[in-house]
Design a protein around this motif. Structure first.
Motif, mmCIF file in Angstrom:
data_model
loop_
_atom_site.group_PDB
_atom_site.id
_atom_site.type_symbol
_atom_site.label_atom_id
_atom_site.label_comp_id
_atom_site.label_asym_id
_atom_site.label_seq_id
_atom_site.Cartn_x
_atom_site.Cartn_y
_atom_site.Cartn_z
ATOM 1 N N ARG A 1 -13.939 15.766 29.825
ATOM 2 C CA ARG A 1 -12.752 15.342 29.081
ATOM 3 C C ARG A 1 -12.194 14.049 29.644
ATOM 4 O O ARG A 1 -11.752 13.167 28.909
ATOM 5 N N VAL B 1 -2.061 13.384 35.425
ATOM 6 C CA VAL B 1 -2.429 13.734 34.059
ATOM 7 C C VAL B 1 -1.792 15.064 33.674
ATOM 8 O O VAL B 1 -1.252 15.232 32.585
ATOM 9 N N GLN B 2 -1.837 16.015 34.597
ATOM 10 C CA GLN B 2 -1.215 17.326 34.404
ATOM 11 C C GLN B 2 -0.183 17.543 35.507
ATOM 12 O O GLN B 2 -0.218 16.860 36.535
ATOM 13 N N ASP C 1 -12.803 19.434 34.311
ATOM 14 C CA ASP C 1 -12.143 18.390 33.523
ATOM 15 C C ASP C 1 -12.948 17.097 33.455
ATOM 16 O O ASP C 1 -12.505 16.134 32.818
ATOM 17 N N ALA D 1 6.387 15.824 34.697
ATOM 18 C CA ALA D 1 5.464 16.130 33.605
ATOM 19 C C ALA D 1 4.257 15.206 33.668
ATOM 20 O O ALA D 1 4.361 14.034 34.035
ATOM 21 N N GLY D 2 3.099 15.728 33.328
ATOM 22 C CA GLY D 2 1.906 14.904 33.289
ATOM 23 C C GLY D 2 1.877 14.026 32.050
ATOM 24 O O GLY D 2 2.540 14.303 31.051
ATOM 25 N N GLY E 1 -0.763 13.574 30.202
ATOM 26 C CA GLY E 1 -1.706 14.105 29.219
ATOM 27 C C GLY E 1 -2.881 13.156 29.012
ATOM 28 O O GLY E 1 -2.874 12.009 29.466
ATOM 29 N N TRP E 2 -3.890 13.643 28.294
ATOM 30 C CA TRP E 2 -5.100 12.834 28.122
ATOM 31 C C TRP E 2 -4.887 11.659 27.187
ATOM 32 O O TRP E 2 -5.453 10.579 27.399
ATOM 33 N N GLU E 3 -4.070 11.831 26.161
ATOM 34 C CA GLU E 3 -3.793 10.690 25.275
ATOM 35 C C GLU E 3 -3.042 9.604 26.031
ATOM 36 O O GLU E 3 -3.326 8.409 25.874
ATOM 37 N N GLY E 4 -2.086 10.011 26.858
ATOM 38 C CA GLY E 4 -1.357 9.039 27.657
ATOM 39 C C GLY E 4 -2.252 8.338 28.649
ATOM 40 O O GLY E 4 -2.142 7.123 28.859
#
Length: 316
Positions: free
Chosen positions: A295, A254-255, A292, A264-265, A267-270
């Motif tokens: 979230r 994610v990160q 986390d 690269a992570g 991200g939360w939307e991904g």
């Protein structure tokens, strides 16, 4: 035979003590006497979330203030092909006032299930027994004794799911470490899975095995263990884990992480879009810590998995 397709929203109401709510279907209902998660049909023009808010108001007299996406399962009944959108009801207002069920019951995940359960709801009960945090060991990096001390500390703090991931330890040292870790995890009532090595997992009596992504795509059938999970990096991996009827998956990173430098992570939307609509719990992984958790669950994760953050000493 063509079955009517029905979309259903189902709510997993959770109390602070971890108990979840079940309702027993009324005598005049289809499957009378069976237990189920509250909810109902998604009407035309509604999203599953909107349908669940409406249904819980109608059935239980509560106003939902916070929902989280969770699992989505399909089941073929004689009368319909049902797709159930399970959502965690994280917060609500009002007192429960049952209007449609014969009875309501708060049930502990580790306790006896209510019987009979609607067939489509049964697999959800195992998912609710799965702890929300997974600690992944790094004994080869930090030292076996340091790792065991950190494990004991984390277990005392509430950790209940551990993955032994020690491919670079010599065979004898890996087995000795895995046995020592298992004894500590069992003493706290937790679960331990071994990364990839099914022979070692069987020899020490581990609770299950965890498949790396490359192994996941190669196996033809689910390994014969009570608990089986896998690491995934994309939707194809998650769908493969679901097709094998695994108990959980890890998705990440994610990160950005030290384990995958330069990557690269998502991200939360991904994460949310990649993990959406699956029938198995998905842990968020990669550069995450205990802070986390909220979230992650808002993004549809069952919980979080971590390597370094899990073993850091708690400082005042």
């Amino acid at each position: 035979m063509t079955r009517k397709r029905v979309e259903v929203a189902a709510g997993v109401l959770l109390r602070e003590d971890g108990c979840y709510l079940l309702g027993q279907r009324a005598p005049d209902a289809v499957y009378a006497g069976y237990w189920e998660f509250p909810g109902g049909k998604v009407e035309p023009g509604e999203s599953p979330a909107q349908a669940l808010v409406r249904e819980l108001d109608e059935e239980l007299g509560i106003r939902v203030t916070r929902l989280r996406p969770w699992l989505c399962r399909e089941h073929l009944y004689e009368h319909a092909h049902v797709r159930l959108h399970f959502q965690e009801v994280a917060a609500w207002e009002g007192e429960l006032a049952d209007r449609v069920h014969s009875a309501l019951a708060w049930v502990r995940p580790e306790g006896p299930a209510r019987e009979p359960m609607l067939p489509a709801n049964g697999p959800i009960l195992k998912a609710l027994r799965l702890p929300r945090t997974m600690g992944i060991t790094q004994a080869a990096e930090i030292g076996v004794e340091v790792q065991l001390d950190a494990l004991e500390r984390a277990l005392a703090g509430g950790l209940r799911l551990v993955q032994v991931r020690e491919a670079t330890l010599p065979d004898a040292a890996r087995e000795a470490f895995a046995r020592a870790a298992l004894a500590r995890v069992r003493a706290h009532g937790g679960l331990l899975v071994v990364n990839e090595d099914e022979v070692l997992a069987r020899r020490i009596g581990a609770d299950g095995v965890h498949l790396p992504a490359r192994r996941l795509m190669a196996v033809q059938a689910r390994p014969d263990f009570p608990w089986v999970g896998a690491s995934c990096h994309d939707r194809a991996g998650l769908e493969r884990a679901a097709a094998l009827e695994l108990d959980y998956a890890l998705l990440g990173p994610v990160q950005p992480t030290l384990t995958h430098p330069g990557q690269a992570g998502m991200g939360w939307e991904g994460f949310a879009s990649t993990a959406a609509g699956l029938p198995l719990p998905v842990f968020a992984l990669g550069g995450l810590a205990a802070d986390d958790m909220e979230r992650a669950r808002d993004a549809g994760a069952h919980g979080i998995a971590a390597i370094r953050a899990i073993w850091r000493p708690v400082r005042d």
